[in-house]
Design a protein around this motif. Structure first.
Motif, PDB file in Angstrom:
ATOM      1  N   VAL A  68       0.682  -1.218  -0.106  1.00 23.02           N
ATOM      2  CA  VAL A  68      -0.377   0.064  -0.234  1.00 23.02           C
ATOM      3  C   VAL A  68       0.921   1.115   0.037  1.00 23.02           C
ATOM      4  O   VAL A  68       1.824   0.972   0.267  1.00 23.02           O
ATOM      5  CB  VAL A  68      -1.078   0.079   1.134  1.00 23.02           C
ATOM      6  N   ALA A  69       0.891   1.961  -0.927  1.00 24.75           N
ATOM      7  CA  ALA A  69       1.380   3.620  -0.815  1.00 24.75           C
ATOM      8  C   ALA A  69       0.699   4.036  -0.120  1.00 24.75           C
ATOM      9  O   ALA A  69      -0.905   4.982   0.195  1.00 24.75           O
ATOM     10  CB  ALA A  69       1.272   4.321  -2.319  1.00 24.75           C
ATOM     11  N   ILE A  70       1.351   5.372   0.629  1.00 25.08           N
ATOM     12  CA  ILE A  70       0.949   6.098   1.864  1.00 25.08           C
ATOM     13  C   ILE A  70       1.105   7.810   1.567  1.00 25.08           C
ATOM     14  O   ILE A  70       2.713   7.644   1.882  1.00 25.08           O
ATOM     15  CB  ILE A  70       0.585   5.470   3.342  1.00 25.08           C
ATOM     16  N   VAL A  71       0.198   7.666   0.721  1.00 24.26           N
ATOM     17  CA  VAL A  71       0.383   9.172   0.118  1.00 24.26           C
ATOM     18  C   VAL A  71      -0.301  10.563   0.831  1.00 24.26           C
ATOM     19  O   VAL A  71      -1.734  10.546   0.725  1.00 24.26           O
ATOM     20  CB  VAL A  71      -0.522   9.092  -1.250  1.00 24.26           C
ATOM     21  N   GLY A  72       0.548  11.268   1.686  1.00 24.92           N
ATOM     22  CA  GLY A  72       0.418  12.868   2.099  1.00 24.92           C
ATOM     23  C   GLY A  72       0.124  13.771   0.632  1.00 24.92           C
ATOM     24  O   GLY A  72       0.317  13.820   0.030  1.00 24.92           O
ATOM     25  N   ARG A 139      10.983  17.924   2.433  1.00 29.99           N
ATOM     26  CA  ARG A 139      10.888  16.999   1.450  1.00 29.99           C
ATOM     27  C   ARG A 139      12.138  16.278   1.626  1.00 29.99           C
ATOM     28  O   ARG A 139      12.599  15.126   1.387  1.00 29.99           O
ATOM     29  CB  ARG A 139      12.202  17.913   0.061  1.00 29.99           C
ATOM     30  N   HIS A 140      12.513  16.371   3.346  1.00 29.80           N
ATOM     31  CA  HIS A 140      14.121  14.735   3.685  1.00 29.80           C
ATOM     32  C   HIS A 140      13.044  13.271   3.376  1.00 29.80           C
ATOM     33  O   HIS A 140      11.843  13.051   3.340  1.00 29.80           O
ATOM     34  CB  HIS A 140      13.542  15.111   4.919  1.00 29.80           C
ATOM     35  N   SER A 178      -1.982  24.808   8.704  1.00 24.62           N
ATOM     36  CA  SER A 178      -0.960  23.625   8.560  1.00 24.62           C
ATOM     37  C   SER A 178      -0.426  22.087   9.558  1.00 24.62           C
ATOM     38  O   SER A 178      -0.147  21.568   9.548  1.00 24.62           O
ATOM     39  CB  SER A 178       0.098  24.363   7.457  1.00 24.62           C
ATOM     40  N   GLY A 179      -1.128  23.187  10.490  1.00 22.39           N
ATOM     41  CA  GLY A 179      -1.009  21.828  12.172  1.00 22.39           C
ATOM     42  C   GLY A 179      -2.280  21.963  12.727  1.00 22.39           C
ATOM     43  O   GLY A 179      -3.350  22.388  12.566  1.00 22.39           O
ATOM     44  N   GLY A 265       6.547  15.525   2.039  1.00 25.21           N
ATOM     45  CA  GLY A 265       6.526  16.933   1.793  1.00 25.21           C
ATOM     46  C   GLY A 265       4.925  17.399   1.825  1.00 25.21           C
ATOM     47  O   GLY A 265       5.254  19.122   1.973  1.00 25.21           O
ATOM     48  N   ALA A 266       4.172  16.884   1.914  1.00 28.39           N
ATOM     49  CA  ALA A 266       2.499  17.136   1.967  1.00 28.39           C
ATOM     50  C   ALA A 266       2.430  17.841   3.715  1.00 28.39           C
ATOM     51  O   ALA A 266       2.187  16.559   5.013  1.00 28.39           O
ATOM     52  CB  ALA A 266       1.955  16.908   1.536  1.00 28.39           C
TER      53      ALA A 266
END
Ligand SMILES: [Zn+2]
Length: 277
Positions: A68-72, A139-140, A178-179, A265-266
């Motif tokens: 499964v890809a866990i995509v932000g 982006r780390h 954003s948090g 990165g998101a």
């Protein structure tokens, strides 16, 4: 049930339970959310596939025999069909997934002192340079096999501003929140939400004293407005370890923790890592 089968069955149930509890955050395929995109079975593809969303590598985990890809999904993503680029030993393919609309709540704020809204040229220069450094940190990427996404709360307190809140100061729209803000008194211990490594420690114009923790596979957590920082870059942290004390450094109207979570990165909603199925 026969006596000899019982321990085997219990072991299978235990392993299945472990993977579903440990592996995945709550799926919410919206801007600021997380898409869980199936990439096939482990039986068909024993080596983990690699996936990219745009030019960012994406975390791929195993869940009950499936990859499964866990995509932000970034907050500014328009709704519609999105595409992952996936590579495996057989070659490269594209995998589509949908992103739905989400309208986050809006808050109008009237400020009498407009100097808090408009920055001086020097402050603006500093803030812009810092935003670039923060973008690079977000982006780390570090490949890991032990990423823990079942987060513990970094502090107990009232959930103040939620993720995605669209704030409008004196009629001027600001970037969405954003948090997640947790209201805590000055000096409250702030704890690492999961095991990881300290990626960076800094004192920013907006975010104040801040710690970035790298949990591996592009999953980061960020703790802002701290009064004091007790860790340094490169430190290995266990879940629940104290990073520092809550404060109101940077642009903060009072003591609170601003907690952000970054995935590929998101910036994504931290509450998706707290609520479990
Ligand atoms: Zn905040």
């Amino acid at each position: 049930m026969s006596g000899s089968l019982r321990p085997v069955l219990l072991a299978v149930l235990w392993v299945a339970g472990m993977t579903s509890v440990l592996a995945l955050p709550l799926a919410s395929s919206v801007p600021g959310g997380i898409a869980l995109v199936p990439l096939g079975t482990v039986l068909d593809t024993p080596d983990p596939p690699r996936a990219w969303f745009g030019d960012q590598p994406v975390w791929v985990a195993q869940d009950n025999g499936h990859w499964v890809a866990i995509v932000g999904v970034p907050l500014d993503t328009p709704a519609g069909t999105k595409t992952l680029r996936v590579t495996e030993h057989t070659g490269e393919r594209s995998v589509d997934f949908p992103v739905s609309v989400k309208r986050y709540p809006e808050q109008h704020v009237r400020l009498k002192d407009s100097s808090k809204v408009t920055l001086s040229p020097d402050d603006e220069k500093r803030a812009l340079a810092e935003i670039e450094r923060i973008q690079a940190l977000k982006r780390h990427w570090r490949m890991a096999t032990d990423t823990d996404s079942s987060f513990a709360r970094p502090a107990d307190g009232r959930l103040a501003s939620r993720f995605g809140l669209r704030r409008i100061f004196n009629g001027e729209p600001r970037a969405p929140h954003s948090g997640l803000d947790i209201a805590v008194p000055l000096g409250t211990p702030i704890l690492a939400t999961a095991a990881g490594r300290v990626l960076a420690v800094d004192d920013y114009f907006f975010n104040g004293k801040t710690v970035f923790v790298d949990h591996g596979n592009g999953l980061l957590s960020m703790y802002c407005h701290l009064d004091r920082i007790d860790v340094k870059e490169g430190d290995t942290l266990r879940k629940g370890q104290r990073l520092g004390l809550a404060g109101a450094t940077g642009r903060a109207s009072g003591p609170h923790l601003h907690w952000s979570v970054v995935l590929n990165g998101a910036m994504v909603d931290p509450e998706l890592f707290l609520k479990r199925k």
